[in-house]
Write a protein that holds these residues in place. Sequence first.
Motif, PDB file in Angstrom:
ATOM      1  N   GLU A  98      13.881   7.090   0.627  1.00 21.36           N
ATOM      2  CA  GLU A  98      14.663   6.853   1.854  1.00 21.36           C
ATOM      3  C   GLU A  98      15.126   5.402   1.811  1.00 21.36           C
ATOM      4  N   ASP A  99      16.430   5.175   1.981  1.00 16.33           N
ATOM      5  CA  ASP A  99      16.954   3.822   1.806  1.00 16.33           C
ATOM      6  C   ASP A  99      16.756   2.920   3.021  1.00 16.33           C
ATOM      7  N   HIS A 100      16.457   3.495   4.186  1.00 16.70           N
ATOM      8  CA  HIS A 100      16.170   2.665   5.349  1.00 16.70           C
ATOM      9  C   HIS A 100      14.655   2.382   5.383  1.00 16.70           C
ATOM     10  N   LYS A 101      14.299   1.144   5.176  1.00 15.55           N
ATOM     11  CA  LYS A 101      12.888   0.805   4.949  1.00 15.55           C
ATOM     12  C   LYS A 101      11.984   1.108   6.140  1.00 15.55           C
ATOM     13  N   ILE A 102      12.475   0.877   7.353  1.00 16.17           N
ATOM     14  CA  ILE A 102      11.643   1.174   8.524  1.00 16.17           C
ATOM     15  C   ILE A 102      11.362   2.665   8.600  1.00 16.17           C
ATOM     16  N   LEU A 103      12.399   3.463   8.355  1.00 16.79           N
ATOM     17  CA  LEU A 103      12.220   4.916   8.364  1.00 16.79           C
ATOM     18  C   LEU A 103      11.328   5.356   7.209  1.00 16.79           C
ATOM     19  N   LEU A 104      11.475   4.686   6.073  1.00 12.54           N
ATOM     20  CA  LEU A 104      10.648   5.005   4.910  1.00 12.54           C
ATOM     21  C   LEU A 104       9.168   4.792   5.220  1.00 12.54           C
ATOM     22  N   GLU A 105       8.856   3.675   5.857  1.00 12.51           N
ATOM     23  CA  GLU A 105       7.470   3.394   6.231  1.00 12.51           C
ATOM     24  C   GLU A 105       6.948   4.408   7.247  1.00 12.51           C
ATOM     25  N   SER A 106       7.819   4.788   8.186  1.00 18.25           N
ATOM     26  CA  SER A 106       7.417   5.761   9.208  1.00 18.25           C
ATOM     27  C   SER A 106       7.149   7.127   8.582  1.00 18.25           C
ATOM     28  N   LEU A 107       8.006   7.517   7.633  1.00 20.47           N
ATOM     29  CA  LEU A 107       7.817   8.798   6.949  1.00 20.47           C
ATOM     30  C   LEU A 107       6.516   8.802   6.153  1.00 20.47           C
ATOM     31  N   ALA A 108       6.243   7.680   5.500  1.00 20.81           N
ATOM     32  CA  ALA A 108       5.013   7.582   4.704  1.00 20.81           C
ATOM     33  C   ALA A 108       3.780   7.739   5.591  1.00 20.81           C
ATOM     34  N   LEU A 109       3.801   7.092   6.756  1.00 17.26           N
ATOM     35  CA  LEU A 109       2.677   7.206   7.687  1.00 17.26           C
ATOM     36  C   LEU A 109       2.548   8.632   8.223  1.00 17.26           C
ATOM     37  N   LEU A 110       3.692   9.222   8.564  1.00 19.76           N
ATOM     38  CA  LEU A 110       3.689  10.575   9.115  1.00 19.76           C
ATOM     39  C   LEU A 110       3.138  11.581   8.104  1.00 19.76           C
ATOM     40  N   MET A 111       3.635  11.508   6.885  1.00 21.65           N
ATOM     41  CA  MET A 111       3.213  12.473   5.866  1.00 21.65           C
ATOM     42  C   MET A 111       1.774  12.248   5.430  1.00 21.65           C
ATOM     43  N   SER A 112       1.334  11.014   5.462  1.00 18.86           N
ATOM     44  CA  SER A 112      -0.055  10.721   5.103  1.00 18.86           C
ATOM     45  C   SER A 112      -1.027  11.316   6.108  1.00 18.86           C
ATOM     46  N   SER A 113      -0.522  11.570   7.328  1.00 22.32           N
ATOM     47  CA  SER A 113      -1.384  12.139   8.367  1.00 22.32           C
ATOM     48  C   SER A 113      -1.476  13.658   8.276  1.00 22.32           C
ATOM     49  N   ILE A 114      -0.687  14.265   7.386  1.00 19.72           N
ATOM     50  CA  ILE A 114      -0.717  15.714   7.218  1.00 19.72           C
ATOM     51  C   ILE A 114      -1.858  16.091   6.273  1.00 19.72           C
ATOM     52  N   LYS A 115      -2.576  17.113   6.628  1.00 17.97           N
ATOM     53  CA  LYS A 115      -3.729  17.547   5.840  1.00 17.97           C
ATOM     54  C   LYS A 115      -3.322  17.883   4.407  1.00 17.97           C
ATOM     55  N   ASP A 116      -4.129  17.411   3.470  1.00 17.47           N
ATOM     56  CA  ASP A 116      -3.964  17.690   2.040  1.00 17.47           C
ATOM     57  C   ASP A 116      -2.755  17.005   1.412  1.00 17.47           C
ATOM     58  N   VAL A 117      -2.162  16.044   2.127  1.00 19.39           N
ATOM     59  CA  VAL A 117      -1.004  15.332   1.587  1.00 19.39           C
ATOM     60  C   VAL A 117      -1.388  13.910   1.209  1.00 19.39           C
ATOM     61  N   GLU A 118      -1.013  13.505   0.001  1.00 18.80           N
ATOM     62  CA  GLU A 118      -1.204  12.127  -0.457  1.00 18.80           C
ATOM     63  C   GLU A 118       0.156  11.556  -0.834  1.00 18.80           C
ATOM     64  N   VAL A 119       0.583  10.513  -0.132  1.00 20.86           N
ATOM     65  CA  VAL A 119       1.828   9.833  -0.471  1.00 20.86           C
ATOM     66  C   VAL A 119       1.526   8.849  -1.590  1.00 20.86           C
ATOM     67  N   VAL A 120       2.001   9.149  -2.780  1.00 19.24           N
ATOM     68  CA  VAL A 120       1.682   8.344  -3.964  1.00 19.24           C
ATOM     69  C   VAL A 120       2.501   7.066  -4.001  1.00 19.24           C
ATOM     70  N   SER A 121       3.811   7.171  -3.693  1.00 14.73           N
ATOM     71  CA  SER A 121       4.663   5.974  -3.699  1.00 14.73           C
ATOM     72  C   SER A 121       5.934   6.235  -2.905  1.00 14.73           C
ATOM     73  N   THR A 122       6.603   5.160  -2.518  1.00 14.45           N
ATOM     74  CA  THR A 122       7.850   5.264  -1.749  1.00 14.45           C
ATOM     75  C   THR A 122       8.959   4.537  -2.493  1.00 14.45           C
ATOM     76  N   HIS A 123      10.200   5.003  -2.296  1.00 14.97           N
ATOM     77  CA  HIS A 123      11.336   4.473  -3.053  1.00 14.97           C
ATOM     78  C   HIS A 123      12.583   4.465  -2.177  1.00 14.97           C
ATOM     79  N   THR A 124      13.558   3.657  -2.571  1.00 14.66           N
ATOM     80  CA  THR A 124      14.769   3.513  -1.755  1.00 14.66           C
ATOM     81  C   THR A 124      16.006   4.150  -2.384  1.00 14.66           C
ATOM     82  N   ASN A 125      15.856   4.774  -3.541  1.00 15.45           N
ATOM     83  CA  ASN A 125      16.973   5.530  -4.124  1.00 15.45           C
ATOM     84  C   ASN A 125      16.440   6.509  -5.170  1.00 15.45           C
ATOM     85  N   GLY A 126      17.278   7.427  -5.554  1.00 14.25           N
ATOM     86  CA  GLY A 126      16.865   8.463  -6.483  1.00 14.25           C
ATOM     87  C   GLY A 126      16.511   7.971  -7.865  1.00 14.25           C
TER      88      GLY A 126
END
Length: 213
Positions: free
Chosen positions: A7-35
């Motif tokens: 996700e190229d918007h960093k604030i949204l990227l951080e929010s998504l990482a926090l949100l997904m990390s709170s989902i059971k059985d999900v591990e956010v390994v890394s975040t990126h700003t482009n494909g």
Amino acid sequence: MRILIAEDHKILLESLALLMSSIKDVEVVSTHTNGRQVLVALETTQDIDIVVSDLQMPIMGGIELALQMRQQFPDVRICLLTVADRPEAVKEAILAGADGYVLKSAEKSELETALHTIVQGNKFYSPEVLMLLAKDTGIEFSPETDKPQKIAITPRELDVLKLIAQEYSGTQIAEKLFISSTTVETHRKHLMQKLGVQTTVGLVKYAIKYNLI
């Protein structure tokens, strides 16, 4: 499940990482700003199950990323998370090989369902996305194809349809079903005639509409 987020918007990227990390059985390994960063990460990171990517990003967006992943990392699934709710964007994503298409307006519960559905090898599209496809006049079904039970689809044609919707090539379908590539194309043409569609997107749309994948 192990996930990469793009996700190229960093604030949204951080929010998504926090949100997904709170989902059971999900591990956010890394975040990126482009494909492109995602492709580099996939080369060096083991056992990634799903990439969750924005549709529009600088350098490389979600559609191009999906195309590249199908070639380089076919075992890693990709879910596009986007505000783009145009039928054209959805169809482009399907053709590119996206395993899921979720709107950013979705609730956490929908995103959780999407991830668990996709990691099991199935497709997931937001209800709003399915409605867009159903209402899209660019791909019309004939009236007599309104319900699947009214169509004289043979069991073998149904097998071919399911594999087409799962993005298998004609050669791969032939190998899985132990038939020739010519026979696969014949089934494809018959399906298009019976369902009243002109393209592979039409076949995929039908399969999604009636939960065949």
